[in-house]
Enzyme design. Structure first.
Site, PDB file in Angstrom:
ATOM      1  N   GLU A 147       1.007  -1.439   0.072  1.00  0.00           N
ATOM      2  CA  GLU A 147      -0.072  -0.112   0.098  1.00  0.00           C
ATOM      3  C   GLU A 147       0.787   1.058  -0.011  1.00  0.00           C
ATOM      4  O   GLU A 147       0.693   2.200  -0.864  1.00  0.00           O
ATOM      5  CB  GLU A 147      -0.802  -0.111   1.311  1.00  0.00           C
ATOM      6  CG  GLU A 147      -1.891   1.043   1.220  1.00  0.00           C
ATOM      7  CD  GLU A 147      -2.862   0.994   2.240  1.00  0.00           C
ATOM      8  OE1 GLU A 147      -2.619   0.354   3.497  1.00  0.00           O
ATOM      9  OE2 GLU A 147      -3.871   1.885   2.359  1.00  0.00           O
ATOM     10  N   GLY A 164      -8.515   5.651   7.172  1.00  0.00           N
ATOM     11  CA  GLY A 164      -9.248   5.594   8.238  1.00  0.00           C
ATOM     12  C   GLY A 164      -8.842   4.686   9.314  1.00  0.00           C
ATOM     13  O   GLY A 164      -8.875   4.801  10.644  1.00  0.00           O
ATOM     14  N   SER A 205      -5.502   2.644   8.625  1.00  0.00           N
ATOM     15  CA  SER A 205      -3.913   2.655   8.716  1.00  0.00           C
ATOM     16  C   SER A 205      -3.164   4.053   7.921  1.00  0.00           C
ATOM     17  O   SER A 205      -4.083   4.463   7.324  1.00  0.00           O
ATOM     18  CB  SER A 205      -3.387   1.403   8.038  1.00  0.00           C
ATOM     19  OG  SER A 205      -3.378   1.524   6.627  1.00  0.00           O
TER      20      SER A 205
HETATM   21  N1  LIG Z   1     -14.429  14.851   2.838  1.00  0.00           N
HETATM   22  C1  LIG Z   1     -13.953  13.910   3.644  1.00  0.00           C
HETATM   23  C2  LIG Z   1     -13.985  12.395   3.433  1.00  0.00           C
HETATM   24  C3  LIG Z   1     -13.320  11.433   4.141  1.00  0.00           C
HETATM   25  N2  LIG Z   1     -12.853  11.945   5.417  1.00  0.00           N
HETATM   26  C4  LIG Z   1     -12.541  11.029   6.448  1.00  0.00           C
HETATM   27  O1  LIG Z   1     -11.214  10.364   5.696  1.00  0.00           O
HETATM   28  C5  LIG Z   1     -11.072   9.030   6.434  1.00  0.00           C
HETATM   29  C6  LIG Z   1     -10.832   8.305   5.221  1.00  0.00           C
HETATM   30  O2  LIG Z   1     -10.063   8.381   4.420  1.00  0.00           O
HETATM   31  P1  LIG Z   1      -9.691   7.544   3.323  1.00  0.00           P
HETATM   32  O3  LIG Z   1      -8.294   7.715   2.752  1.00  0.00           O
HETATM   33  O4  LIG Z   1     -10.597   7.392   2.461  1.00  0.00           O
HETATM   34  O5  LIG Z   1      -9.540   5.899   3.932  1.00  0.00           O
HETATM   35  P2  LIG Z   1      -9.811   4.679   3.623  1.00  0.00           P
HETATM   36  O6  LIG Z   1      -9.078   4.378   2.382  1.00  0.00           O
HETATM   37  O7  LIG Z   1     -11.269   4.186   3.747  1.00  0.00           O
HETATM   38  O8  LIG Z   1      -9.082   3.768   4.933  1.00  0.00           O
HETATM   39  P3  LIG Z   1      -7.889   2.790   4.638  1.00  0.00           P
HETATM   40  O9  LIG Z   1      -6.886   3.483   3.656  1.00  0.00           O
HETATM   41  O10 LIG Z   1      -7.091   2.779   6.152  1.00  0.00           O
HETATM   42  O11 LIG Z   1      -8.327   1.530   4.447  1.00  0.00           O
HETATM   43  C7  LIG Z   1     -12.189   8.783   7.211  1.00  0.00           C
HETATM   44  O12 LIG Z   1     -11.786   8.839   8.527  1.00  0.00           O
HETATM   45  C8  LIG Z   1     -13.243   9.805   6.819  1.00  0.00           C
HETATM   46  O13 LIG Z   1     -14.122  10.077   7.877  1.00  0.00           O
HETATM   47  C9  LIG Z   1     -13.035  13.238   5.803  1.00  0.00           C
HETATM   48  O14 LIG Z   1     -12.615  13.586   6.906  1.00  0.00           O
HETATM   49  N3  LIG Z   1     -13.467  14.120   4.831  1.00  0.00           N
HETATM   50 CA   LIG Z   2      -6.976   4.176   1.696  1.00  0.00          CA
END
Ligand SMILES: Nc1ccn([C@@H]2O[C@H](COP(=O)(O)OP(=O)(O)OP(=O)(O)O)[C@@H](O)[C@H]2O)c(=O)n1
Ligand SMILES: [Ca+2]
Length: 492
Positions: A168, A197, A199
């Site tokens: 990743e 969210g 990691s």
């Molecule tokens: N406009 C936004 C969109 C998302 N988030 C936050 O950003 C985080 C998610 O980021 P993201 O990169 O989308 O995480 P994932 O890919 O879902 O998680 P991971 O990579 O850990 O699997 C979440 O806490 C979500 O609440 C935010 O604060 N504002």
């Molecule tokens: Ca991600």
């Protein structure tokens, strides 16, 4: 006696006509032979099954380039409605179902005749890593459900799997540097900071790191004829949602029925469930005994106190290497520029702090101090369109980002401006998906490809000019055959 035009001799007329035909033929052949063929594209699709949501990305690249070496660009993205696939552990079929709308969109976006040859990948990250740790059979069932949906699509489904934290981090780095054209040109690379969210990843090339100290953090690449020793680390549980759980766990160790949280705004209150809060391998071992079912989560909005709680989720006590970031993890000296994306961008963009050339670390602290102290009802009025969950958490998230960067990774006031908070680079989203696809489709060659010395336009111009010059030289070379000077009447 009739004066005859000296150019009207049969020899000169024939030479001129042949010459003109030759030039036209030469230039036409040069232009046609080397004309960029009518652009046809190939496509690739990657589903990013993150902990908080799933997103689908469609990439395209020119079909006529040998070995697919043409530039790959993102042409479309689709955000899957609902939470990440790991949230469907209790009803796995819903995970498959959730992907349907975006798959339908993809069918419309990719030309029909390309469907069967378009590779489709699904990569899951920290949410599924955690579910797999907690309940591997539940994670298998979720994969089975998404695979069933994806196999039914007309695309060439290449499998769904969990990416390792290393992959990743490394693929995020490849994406950023590929889009910035740094790899092809062998330029100094940009480090990649990804905050999800569940990691968070840090990846960069450092002159002090050849992979011998802590080999588990090393990824080596040979790309376009250059060798890279990449340092990368993924911190499971240090994505912003899991970090919030850890911070709340820190504050609820006393099993109290009410907590006053400095990371939430004054006037904010919510009722939270102890078992929901502790339902994650990141905190489950710390669930206090005899806690009530719920607690009242009250905000008091104090940046400094918030930062003290946030700091407590990092462990700085042991390091068996020459230097560490936190939790005893090796990290070489920071080097070069960094691109910080995903939640780094969402949060810093909301707080208007993305421009690090204007907003120093000091300004970030000041901004957070006043932002966290802003009453909750005032914020609700100011941002009626922002999702409540996001709005409530920006004070915590901003504080977490600042703490992770400075205390965790050791960024200082001096090198903070090396970080750029970015969402997209030249129209494509920064994230691991593009790097993942480039790798699986072998689209970045290990050796630099041979490129023509001249671009197409210069080639055509030079051929045309040279043809005209040769023609006139030829005419001049025939001078002895030219008819005598026109002034003297010729006797026929
Ligand atoms: N406009 C936004 C969109 C998302 N988030 C936050 O950003 C985080 C998610 O980021 P993201 O990169 O989308 O995480 P994932 O890919 O879902 O998680 P991971 O990579 O850990 O699997 C979440 O806490 C979500 O609440 C935010 O604060 N504002
Ligand atoms: Ca991600």
């Amino acid at each position: 006696m009739k004066e005859k035009n000296p150019w009207h001799t049969p020899v000169t007329i024939i030479i001129t006509v042949i010459g003109v035909i030759a030039i036209v033929a030469l230039v036409t052949v040069a232009v046609l032979q080397n004309r960029p063929l009518l652009q046809k594209y190939k496509y690739g699709i990657v589903l990013d099954a993150g902990s908080s949501h799933t997103a689908l990305y469609i990439y395209e690249w020119p079909a006529e380039k040998d070995n697919n070496t043409g530039r790959v660009e993102q042409t479309h993205s689709c955000k899957v409605k609902g939470p990440g696939i790991s949230s469907y552990a209790a009803a796995p079929w819903k995970a498959g179902e959730s992907l349907r709308d975006c798959m339908r969109e993809a069918k419309l976006q990719v030309p029909k005749k390309r469907h069967h040859e378009t590779p489709l990948y699904l990569g899951a990250t920290a949410g599924m890593r955690l579910l797999n740790k907690e309940d591997s059979s539940a994670s298998d069932l979720v994969f089975k459900a998404v695979e069933e949906t994806l196999q039914k699509s007309p695309f060439s489904f290449q499998g769904a799997r969990i990416l390792s934290g290393q992959e990743e981090g490394a693929f995020g780095w490849v994406t950023v540097n590929y889009l910035d054209d740094r790899l092809k040109q062998g330029l100094e690379t940009t480090g990649a900071l990804d905050l999800g969210g569940a990691s968070t990843q840090i990846s960069f090339v450092s002159d002090n790191y050849d992979g011998s100290e802590s080999p588990s953090n090393a990824v080596t690449f040979r790309l376009y004829g250059n060798d890279y020793n990449l340092y990368t680390h993924s911190f499971l549980c240090y994505g912003k949602d899991q970090a919030l759980r850890m911070t709340l766990a820190q504050q609820t160790q006393g099993s109290s029925s009410e907590i006053s949280d400095p990371c939430f705004h004054p006037g904010y209150t919510d009722t939270r469930n102890y078992s929901v809060l502790y339902d994650s391998p990141c905190v489950s071992s710390r669930k206090p005994q005899g806690a009530p079912a719920t607690f009242i989560h009250r905000g008091i909005g104090n940046f400094q106190q918030c930062q003290a709680f946030v700091k407590s989720v990092f462990n700085f006590t042991h390091c068996k290497y020459s230097r560490c970031s936190f939790n005893g993890v090796f990290q070489p000296l920071l080097q070069g520029p960094f691109g910080a994306f995903s939640a780094y961008y969402f949060v810093m963009n909301f707080l208007n702090l993305t421009d690090t050339s204007i907003h120093s670390l000091e300004t970030v602290k000041e901004k957070l101090t006043s932002y966290c102290a802003t009453p909750w009802d005032q914020l609700r009025q100011r941002y009626p369109d922002v999702k409540i969950k996001y709005l409530a958490e920006y004070c915590f998230s901003g504080t977490y980002i600042l703490t992770l960067l400075t205390e965790g990774y050791n960024f200082t006031s001096e090198n903070y401006s090396n970080i750029k908070f970015i969402k997209k680079i030249k129209g494509s989203d920064a994230g691991w998906t593009l790097g993942y696809m480039l790798n699986l489709t072998n689209m970045i060659p290990a050796e630099a490809p041979d490129t023509p010395i001249l671009p197409h336009a210069s080639y055509v111009s030079i051929v045309s000019i040279m043809a005209i010059v040769i023609f006139f030289l030829f005419i001049l070379s025939l001078r002895p055959l030219w008819p005598r000077c026109s002034k003297q009447p010729q006797i026929v």
